[in-house]
Scaffold this active site. Structure first.
Site, PDB file in Angstrom:
ATOM      1  N   GLY A  72       0.809  -1.214   0.000  1.00 53.84           N
ATOM      2  CA  GLY A  72       0.000   0.000   0.000  1.00 53.84           C
ATOM      3  C   GLY A  72       0.839   1.259   0.000  1.00 53.84           C
ATOM      4  O   GLY A  72       0.499   2.255  -0.650  1.00 53.84           O
ATOM      5  N   GLN A 182      -7.823   0.381   3.828  1.00 54.26           N
ATOM      6  CA  GLN A 182      -8.627  -0.142   4.943  1.00 54.26           C
ATOM      7  C   GLN A 182     -10.059  -0.460   4.522  1.00 54.26           C
ATOM      8  O   GLN A 182     -10.808  -1.023   5.317  1.00 54.26           O
ATOM      9  CB  GLN A 182      -8.642   0.847   6.115  1.00 54.26           C
ATOM     10  CG  GLN A 182      -7.309   0.986   6.837  1.00 54.26           C
ATOM     11  CD  GLN A 182      -6.915  -0.255   7.645  1.00 54.26           C
ATOM     12  OE1 GLN A 182      -7.746  -1.127   7.926  1.00 54.26           O
ATOM     13  NE2 GLN A 182      -5.646  -0.358   8.005  1.00 54.26           N
ATOM     14  N   ALA A 203      -2.476  -6.030   0.096  1.00 53.93           N
ATOM     15  CA  ALA A 203      -2.947  -7.416   0.263  1.00 53.93           C
ATOM     16  C   ALA A 203      -3.062  -7.852   1.719  1.00 53.93           C
ATOM     17  O   ALA A 203      -3.966  -8.601   2.077  1.00 53.93           O
ATOM     18  CB  ALA A 203      -1.997  -8.362  -0.477  1.00 53.93           C
ATOM     19  N   CYS A 329       2.041   1.378  12.009  1.00 54.84           N
ATOM     20  CA  CYS A 329       3.249   1.897  11.382  1.00 54.84           C
ATOM     21  C   CYS A 329       3.881   2.974  12.235  1.00 54.84           C
ATOM     22  O   CYS A 329       5.051   3.273  12.106  1.00 54.84           O
ATOM     23  CB  CYS A 329       2.914   2.475  10.018  1.00 54.84           C
ATOM     24  SG  CYS A 329       1.804   1.423   9.112  1.00 54.84           S
TER      25      CYS A 329
HETATM   26  C1  LIG Z   1      -4.838   3.586   5.383  1.00 56.64           C
HETATM   27  C2  LIG Z   1      -3.521   2.940   5.098  1.00 56.64           C
HETATM   28  N1  LIG Z   1      -2.786   3.375   4.063  1.00 56.64           N
HETATM   29  C3  LIG Z   1      -1.603   2.812   3.765  1.00 56.64           C
HETATM   30  C4  LIG Z   1      -1.080   1.768   4.496  1.00 56.64           C
HETATM   31  C5  LIG Z   1       0.239   1.167   4.110  1.00 56.64           C
HETATM   32  O1  LIG Z   1       0.070  -0.102   3.507  1.00 56.64           O
HETATM   33  P1  LIG Z   1       1.262  -1.178   3.516  1.00 56.64           P
HETATM   34  O2  LIG Z   1       1.404  -1.662   4.918  1.00 56.64           O
HETATM   35  O3  LIG Z   1       0.813  -2.250   2.568  1.00 56.64           O
HETATM   36  O4  LIG Z   1       2.473  -0.483   3.019  1.00 56.64           O
HETATM   37  C6  LIG Z   1      -1.800   1.307   5.611  1.00 56.64           C
HETATM   38  C7  LIG Z   1      -1.248   0.249   6.485  1.00 56.64           C
HETATM   39  O5  LIG Z   1      -1.477   0.239   7.679  1.00 56.64           O
HETATM   40  C8  LIG Z   1      -3.046   1.899   5.906  1.00 56.64           C
HETATM   41  O6  LIG Z   1      -3.795   1.487   6.943  1.00 56.64           O
END
Ligand SMILES: Cc1ncc(COP(=O)(O)O)c(C=O)c1O
Length: 387
Positions: A72, A182, A203, A329
């Site tokens: 993402g 989400q 994914a 994150c």
């Molecule tokens: C709203 C949102 N955007 C982006 C991401 C980032 O996705 P990824 O973990 O696949 O990099 C997340 C992950 O927590 C998310 O919740």
């Protein structure tokens, strides 16, 4: 031994067994490079084609509009930087909201350093973007409006149709990007329904593998690639494809969408049941971001006033219950949630906010166990807290 109750599904989900099997099959037997001209390559290429069709079907778009990426975060970077680079001559103004994921906010921060002007639209107490402010900010210099569909910390759903209407009413040519990471698999929608130009997916939020995602780019929309190399993914994202990851993503989407209604009702019922039980059995609790009909089925953000969220998280962990204090994150850094702060939530509520997030794997018994442990822990902790 404790029961294990995983309630951190917004951070990541447990892969479906079929996803793991499909990925192992690719790694063990179909390990060819999709660019190779021989049979091993063609097998891998066909597997990617099938996965692309599964994602496209879930969104009711053409498979040629789906581009795989490393998750993402990369999909968001591709969309935002790709749009900014491709439209530099048309304008230098970009619009987003204050409650976006760091993969969006930090991309915009970078673009500000590169000379772009960025407007950060505020939100109300429920986390909904201020539509009046959005309308005022859009100008003939605006080349991109980027908002998330569902917020990862509080679960608020943004009014995607109203945002589209505002872009149209201003006769703006701005591209419309939505971070649907989400919402994909939780809310039934299509990008065409809301006139979305670019849509990011990941994914691992729907029982697929980590490190695998995709960007939908509406046919006719031009964005600049941000990764250069051997022209894979139709020149949009070079690099030898993560074939197993892509296959896992396709399988996860197939299973999720084949069982969509059931999966969503399981999440929704368990979430509501937890909310009900917390309100019924505990004092001094605040539900953050609750707004009737405008919340995702899988996220519940609750403040247990007077108790530090991190202390509660670890106490629950000791009982086999896994939750989060904010977005995963950023939760390894002890900074207060930028989402709750942007919503105008008071400091005591922010410091005591815990996110429970569900998947279709959770059961009512999970919730009963969670409430039982939660009540006991809170009772114990409150003994030591002077309110
Ligand atoms: C709203 C949102 N955007 C982006 C991401 C980032 O996705 P990824 O973990 O696949 O990099 C997340 C992950 O927590 C998310 O919740």
């Amino acid at each position: 031994m404790n029961r294990e109750v995983y309630l951190d599904n917004s951070a990541t989900t447990k892969p479906y067994p079929e996803v793991v099997e499909g990925m192992v099959e690719m790694l063990v037997n179909h390990y060819g490079n999709p660019s190779s001209l021989h049979m091993k390559g063609i097998e891998a290429e066909n597997a990617i084609k099938k996965a692309r069709e599964s994602i496209a079907k879930a969104l009711d778009v053409k498979s040629g509009e789906i581009f795989f990426a490393s998750g993402g975060t990369e999909a968001n970077n591709m969309a935002i930087r790709g749009c900014a680079l491709a439209n530099k001559k048309r304008g230098n103004h970009l619009v987003t909201s204050t409650i976006e994921h760091p993969s969006v906010l930090n991309t915009f921060k970078f673009l500000e350093q590169e000379g772009y002007r960025v407007s950060y639209i505020g939100v109300d107490r429920y986390g909904r973007v201020n539509l009046k402010q959005l309308e005022n900010e859009i100008s003939d210099q605006t080349i991109l409006v980027s908002v998330m569909h569902v917020n990862n910390e509080v679960g608020t759903i943004q009014p995607l149709q109203e945002i589209r209407n505002i872009i149209d009413s201003k006769k703006s040519k701005a591209l419309y990007h939505v971070d649907a990471i989400q919402s994909f698999g939780k809310i039934l929608f299509t990008p065409v329904q809301y006139g979305i130009d670019l849509l990011s997916l990941s994914a691992h939020k729907l029982h697929g593998p980590k490190g695998s995602g995709a960007l939908y780019v509406r046919k006719g929309v031009r964005i600049h690639p941000i990764v250069f190399g051997g022209s894979q993914e139709f020149d949009m994202r070079s690099g030898t494809e993560n074939v197993a990851g892509i296959v896992g993503f396709g399988k996860a989407a197939e299973i999720t969408f084949d069982n969509f209604n059931h999966g969503v009702s399981v999440m929704d019922e368990n979430k509501k049941y937890l909310e009900e039980k917390i309100k019924e059995t505990m004092d001094h609790v605040v539900i953050n971001g609750w707004c009737d009909g405008q919340n995702a089925p899988h996220i519940l953000n609750v403040s247990f006033l007077g108790i530090k969220a991190e202390v509660l998280l670890h106490a629950l962990e000791a009982k086999g219950i896994f939750v989060s204090t904010g977005s995963a994150c950023s939760s390894n850094k002890p900074s207060p949630s930028h989402v709750l702060a942007a919503m105008g939530i008071e400091k005591p509520c922010i410091e005591s906010a815990v996110r429970f997030s569900f998947s279709s794997f959770n059961t009512k018994e999970d919730v009963d166990y969670c409430v039982e442990q939660l009540a006991a822990i809170i009772k114990q902790l409150r003994k030591y807290v002077r309110r």
